[in-house]
Design an enzyme around this catalytic site. Structure first.
Site, PDB file in Angstrom:
ATOM      1  N   GLU A  56      -7.805  -0.664  -0.278  1.00  0.00           N
ATOM      2  CA  GLU A  56      -8.566   0.319   0.505  1.00  0.00           C
ATOM      3  C   GLU A  56      -9.863  -0.254   1.069  1.00  0.00           C
ATOM      4  OE1 GLU A  56     -10.661  -0.140  -2.980  1.00  0.00           O
ATOM      5  OE2 GLU A  56      -8.535   0.455  -2.903  1.00  0.00           O
ATOM      6  N   HIS A  80      -6.929  -3.889  -4.785  1.00  0.00           N
ATOM      7  CA  HIS A  80      -7.368  -2.675  -4.089  1.00  0.00           C
ATOM      8  C   HIS A  80      -7.322  -2.877  -2.574  1.00  0.00           C
ATOM      9  CE1 HIS A  80      -9.377  -0.480  -7.586  1.00  0.00           C
ATOM     10  NE2 HIS A  80      -8.953  -1.620  -8.103  1.00  0.00           N
ATOM     11  N   CYS A 136      -3.161  -1.427  -8.601  1.00  0.00           N
ATOM     12  CA  CYS A 136      -3.966  -1.736  -9.785  1.00  0.00           C
ATOM     13  C   CYS A 136      -3.295  -1.204 -11.059  1.00  0.00           C
ATOM     14  CB  CYS A 136      -5.391  -1.210  -9.606  1.00  0.00           C
ATOM     15  SG  CYS A 136      -6.600  -2.030 -10.674  1.00  0.00           S
TER      16      CYS A 136
END
Length: 379
Positions: free
Chosen positions: A355, A353, A263
């Site tokens: 995660e 992202h 990001c």
């Protein structure tokens, strides 16, 4: 600014900087707030969105009409607090229902002083932002709302996102360690530009001991932990204003330490390599953005939160001070650069992202790619 704690029936108005307004009811705290109006297309994951530091100084409009259905729990927060400046929903849940729920979303917004508005046409607002672009906005409730010209003037005096250097406002005050799960394999220094809690957890699950460092960390601080790799996190603000992270990343590149950025970290890598950055018209936010990994051809559904992007050529290899670089990932909606990689040094980044908090798991392999870089370097 919050003037009182609750006002589910209090009138409220949202005023955009171009003069358009929407009237509804207060949601969360009663008072006033200012920020950049952006929209998120995720149907789930509102708790992770609210606590993502990348949303600092932004007023988030949820495109999904029903928000708050599963309440708020004590496990899914991505940081120590809610970071959004304001929250806009159409139909908030009357009664949350989930086995992990501890309180309603409305109660949580009140407790943290987050001013919001409900009962407005979020589809019309989203279409307006798509056509006109992200812009400054104010939400007002609990006081006199009759003089919209005066409210508009206050919105137009609020700071803009372009040129804002915000990492210092969201980063950790002190360094801390997330221990490896199971046998420790590697040590990573993670520069916190607005990191989400799940990110070091994903690395810990792969045997990485993660030392999370403040955004102000020096190159000496980074290498004091004897890292096998260095990570640059997500975060808010304009990458063109982030001079210290760019200088720090260049120092890491000079040492040829395996490097991974996500990001904001992708934008910092772009600047470190000599590329420019620019503000997107309305950005990418949500957990359903299609991206192609150009190194494999695979298309992933990914989680995004960015209003800026790297200006790099899509179809040519670029010469940089650190060797050859290329665009590794691209958004299939609008061809925005979604990833970079160096071909002569162990460094790469993505704009989204991986995660998966909240969001799809398609991009989890990127953490394994980072592990592979550290394994190769060690060998």
């Amino acid at each position: 600014m919050t003037t009182s704690t609750r006002g589910a029936q209090a009138p409220a108005v949202l005023v955009l900087e171009d003069g358009r307004s929407f009237r509804g009811r207060a949601y969360g705290a009663v008072g006033e707030t200012f920020g950049e109006a952006v929209f998120s297309t995720g149907m789930t994951g509102y708790q992770e969105t609210l606590t993502d530091p990348s949303y600092h100084r932004q007023v988030v409009v949820m495109t999904a009409p029903h928000i708050g259905n599963t309440g708020v729990n004590d496990e899914d927060g991505e940081s120590r607090r809610i970071w959004v400046s304001g929250y806009v929903v159409r139909d908030p849940a009357r009664t949350p229902s989930n086995w992990r729920s501890r309180r309603s979303l409305d109660d949580e917004l009140v407790a943290q002083g987050v001013v919001g508005i409900s009962g407005i046409d979020t589809r019309a607002l989203t279409r307006h932002l798509r056509e006109r672009g992200a812009m400054r906005v104010g939400i007002f409730s609990g006081g006199s709302l009759a003089d919209e010209a005066a409210l508009l003037a206050r919105v137009q005096q609020a700071p803009q996102m372009k040129g804002a250097d915000l990492s210092a406002e969201v980063t950790t005050a002190e360094a801390y360690v997330v221990p490896a799960v199971g046998t420790k394999r590697f040590t990573v220094a993670a520069v916190d530009l607005g990191i989400k809690a799940m990110t070091p957890q994903r690395m810990a699950e792969r045997g990485i001991e993660v030392h999370v460092l403040p955004a102000s960390a020096s190159v000496e601080d980074v290498y004091a932990v004897r890292p096998d790799g260095v990570f640059f996190s997500n975060g808010p603000g304009d990458p063109a204003a982030a001079e210290h992270p760019v200088a720090l990343m260049r120092a890491v590149l000079e040492r040829r330490t395996p490097l991974f950025g996500i990001c904001f970290g992708n934008q910092i890598l772009g600047r470190a390599l000599g590329f420019g950055t620019y503000k997107l018209k309305y950005g990418h936010r949500g957990i359903n953005q299609p991206v192609q990994d150009r190194t494999t051809g695979k298309v992933e559904v990914t989680a995004h939160n960015h209003g800026f992007a790297v200006d790099a050529p899509l179809d040519t290899v670029s010469d940089t001070p650190y060797g050859r670089a290329e665009v590794s990932h691209v958004c299939l909606n609008d061809s925005v650069v979604e990833g970079l990689q160096l071909l002569d040094r162990p460094a790469f980044s993505v704009q989204y992202h991986p995660e998966a908090a909240a969001g799809p798991h398609d991009a989890a392999y990127l953490f394994d790619r980072f592990v592979s870089l550290m394994e190769d370097q060690r060998a």
